[in-house]
Design a protein around this motif. Sequence first.
Motif, PDB file in Angstrom:
ATOM      1  N   ALA A  42      21.817  19.507  -4.948  1.00 31.26           N
ATOM      2  CA  ALA A  42      20.516  20.150  -5.132  1.00 31.26           C
ATOM      3  C   ALA A  42      19.490  19.167  -5.687  1.00 31.26           C
ATOM      4  CB  ALA A  42      20.661  21.352  -6.062  1.00 31.26           C
ATOM      5  N   ALA A  43      19.933  18.274  -6.568  1.00 29.41           N
ATOM      6  CA  ALA A  43      19.010  17.318  -7.164  1.00 29.41           C
ATOM      7  C   ALA A  43      18.470  16.324  -6.138  1.00 29.41           C
ATOM      8  CB  ALA A  43      19.700  16.569  -8.302  1.00 29.41           C
ATOM      9  N   THR A  44      19.284  15.993  -5.142  1.00 27.01           N
ATOM     10  CA  THR A  44      18.831  15.038  -4.126  1.00 27.01           C
ATOM     11  C   THR A  44      18.053  15.717  -3.012  1.00 27.01           C
ATOM     12  OG1 THR A  44      20.909  15.226  -2.891  1.00 27.01           O
ATOM     13  CG2 THR A  44      20.743  13.456  -4.539  1.00 27.01           C
ATOM     14  N   GLY A  45      18.136  17.038  -2.914  1.00 29.43           N
ATOM     15  CA  GLY A  45      17.423  17.752  -1.868  1.00 29.43           C
ATOM     16  C   GLY A  45      18.178  17.792  -0.551  1.00 29.43           C
ATOM     17  N   GLU A  46      19.418  17.337  -0.548  1.00 31.56           N
ATOM     18  CA  GLU A  46      20.224  17.344   0.665  1.00 31.56           C
ATOM     19  C   GLU A  46      20.920  18.696   0.815  1.00 31.56           C
ATOM     20  OE1 GLU A  46      20.542  14.939   2.941  1.00 31.56           O
ATOM     21  OE2 GLU A  46      19.275  13.516   1.888  1.00 31.56           O
ATOM     22  N   LEU A  47      21.089  19.118   2.057  1.00 28.17           N
ATOM     23  CA  LEU A  47      21.803  20.362   2.311  1.00 28.17           C
ATOM     24  C   LEU A  47      23.300  20.180   2.156  1.00 28.17           C
ATOM     25  CD1 LEU A  47      19.796  21.630   5.389  1.00 28.17           C
ATOM     26  CD2 LEU A  47      19.589  22.352   3.013  1.00 28.17           C
ATOM     27  N   ASN A  52      26.037  12.353   4.811  1.00 28.06           N
ATOM     28  CA  ASN A  52      25.530  11.081   4.316  1.00 28.06           C
ATOM     29  C   ASN A  52      26.604  10.008   4.351  1.00 28.06           C
ATOM     30  OD1 ASN A  52      23.029  12.096   3.777  1.00 28.06           O
ATOM     31  ND2 ASN A  52      23.460  12.526   1.635  1.00 28.06           N
ATOM     32  N   HIS A  53      26.165   8.784   4.408  1.00 31.19           N
ATOM     33  CA  HIS A  53      27.078   7.660   4.306  1.00 31.19           C
ATOM     34  C   HIS A  53      27.680   7.672   2.906  1.00 31.19           C
ATOM     35  CE1 HIS A  53      28.351   3.497   3.852  1.00 31.19           C
ATOM     36  NE2 HIS A  53      28.412   3.456   5.178  1.00 31.19           N
ATOM     37  N   PRO A  54      28.963   7.349   2.756  1.00 33.35           N
ATOM     38  CA  PRO A  54      29.568   7.363   1.415  1.00 33.35           C
ATOM     39  C   PRO A  54      28.837   6.470   0.419  1.00 33.35           C
ATOM     40  CG  PRO A  54      31.261   7.116   3.087  1.00 33.35           C
ATOM     41  CD  PRO A  54      29.943   7.043   3.800  1.00 33.35           C
ATOM     42  N   GLY A  55      28.239   5.387   0.898  1.00 29.87           N
ATOM     43  CA  GLY A  55      27.485   4.512   0.003  1.00 29.87           C
ATOM     44  C   GLY A  55      26.275   5.210  -0.583  1.00 29.87           C
ATOM     45  N   ASP A  56      25.627   6.077   0.227  1.00 25.66           N
ATOM     46  CA  ASP A  56      24.476   6.824  -0.277  1.00 25.66           C
ATOM     47  C   ASP A  56      24.893   7.747  -1.420  1.00 25.66           C
ATOM     48  OD1 ASP A  56      22.915   5.611   1.620  1.00 25.66           O
ATOM     49  OD2 ASP A  56      23.001   7.291   3.023  1.00 25.66           O
ATOM     50  N   THR A  61      25.422   9.040  -7.242  1.00 33.85           N
ATOM     51  CA  THR A  61      26.305   9.286  -8.383  1.00 33.85           C
ATOM     52  C   THR A  61      26.070   8.250  -9.473  1.00 33.85           C
ATOM     53  OG1 THR A  61      27.960  10.264  -6.922  1.00 33.85           O
ATOM     54  CG2 THR A  61      28.719   9.539  -9.095  1.00 33.85           C
ATOM     55  N   PHE A  62      25.962   6.995  -9.077  1.00 38.26           N
ATOM     56  CA  PHE A  62      25.691   5.921 -10.049  1.00 38.26           C
ATOM     57  C   PHE A  62      24.379   6.180 -10.779  1.00 38.26           C
ATOM     58  CE2 PHE A  62      23.256   2.079 -10.894  1.00 38.26           C
ATOM     59  CZ  PHE A  62      24.041   1.496 -11.869  1.00 38.26           C
ATOM     60  N   GLU A  63      23.324   6.489 -10.019  1.00 36.35           N
ATOM     61  CA  GLU A  63      22.006   6.716 -10.633  1.00 36.35           C
ATOM     62  C   GLU A  63      22.060   7.878 -11.622  1.00 36.35           C
ATOM     63  OE1 GLU A  63      19.132   5.051 -10.233  1.00 36.35           O
ATOM     64  OE2 GLU A  63      19.913   3.630  -8.772  1.00 36.35           O
ATOM     65  N   ARG A  64      22.752   8.945 -11.251  1.00 36.53           N
ATOM     66  CA  ARG A  64      22.840  10.121 -12.116  1.00 36.53           C
ATOM     67  C   ARG A  64      23.614   9.792 -13.399  1.00 36.53           C
ATOM     68  NH1 ARG A  64      22.430  15.762 -10.422  1.00 36.53           N
ATOM     69  NH2 ARG A  64      23.343  17.084 -12.006  1.00 36.53           N
ATOM     70  N   GLU A  65      24.733   9.078 -13.265  1.00 32.54           N
ATOM     71  CA  GLU A  65      25.519   8.717 -14.439  1.00 32.54           C
ATOM     72  C   GLU A  65      24.747   7.764 -15.351  1.00 32.54           C
ATOM     73  OE1 GLU A  65      29.250   7.269 -12.974  1.00 32.54           O
ATOM     74  OE2 GLU A  65      29.942   9.283 -12.468  1.00 32.54           O
ATOM     75  N   ARG A  66      24.004   6.841 -14.757  1.00 31.92           N
ATOM     76  CA  ARG A  66      23.189   5.923 -15.558  1.00 31.92           C
ATOM     77  C   ARG A  66      22.142   6.709 -16.347  1.00 31.92           C
ATOM     78  NH1 ARG A  66      18.966   2.756 -12.506  1.00 31.92           N
ATOM     79  NH2 ARG A  66      18.085   4.802 -12.770  1.00 31.92           N
TER      80      ARG A  66
END
Length: 179
Positions: A42-47, A52-56, A61-66
């Motif tokens: 929900a935070a990313t706006g994706e359904l 998505n590519h696993p890297g995305d 996840t990294f950005e959120r944890e940071r």
Amino acid sequence: MTSLNGAQLRELDGLLREEKQELEAHFEREDAAGGFRQSETAATGELSAYDNHPGDLGTETFERERDMAIDERLRQRLEEVEAARERLANGTYGRCETCGEPIPFERLRAMPAAARCAKHASDTLSEERPVEEQVMTPPPAGAGAGRQSHAGRFDEADAWKSLEEYGNASGTVRTDEDV
């Protein structure tokens, strides 16, 4: 009880109030934006996270944890500022919690929430190591610096040389003249 004069105490109180307001404003803005109460999708706006590519997804996840780690540190900072304001109110502000000596005004101006003198500031640092180190296994023999000392052993980089003697899919064996 403190060696600070009235003007210095007022200046330091103003710095503590200002920092407290900035920290509280940060948390208010975050609460208004939804904070971390929303799911990552929900935070990313994706359904869906599946398209998505696993890297995305890893990046999100990294950005959120940071951001969560930064918020945790800011919460600790807010607690330090509030504790300093309590010390200011009860007359113990400006004295080292460890030795009781006055904390220099210059240190308090730079770090208004300081509870210890520079000599005892490192007393709060933890010597604990991450829990992951308790379950980590040492690297295999031959890895890292030890790899150079075992140069005569099989090296995966030379795998082609080892396999070429067996030929190719057509059954023919290649020789050095074929290359």
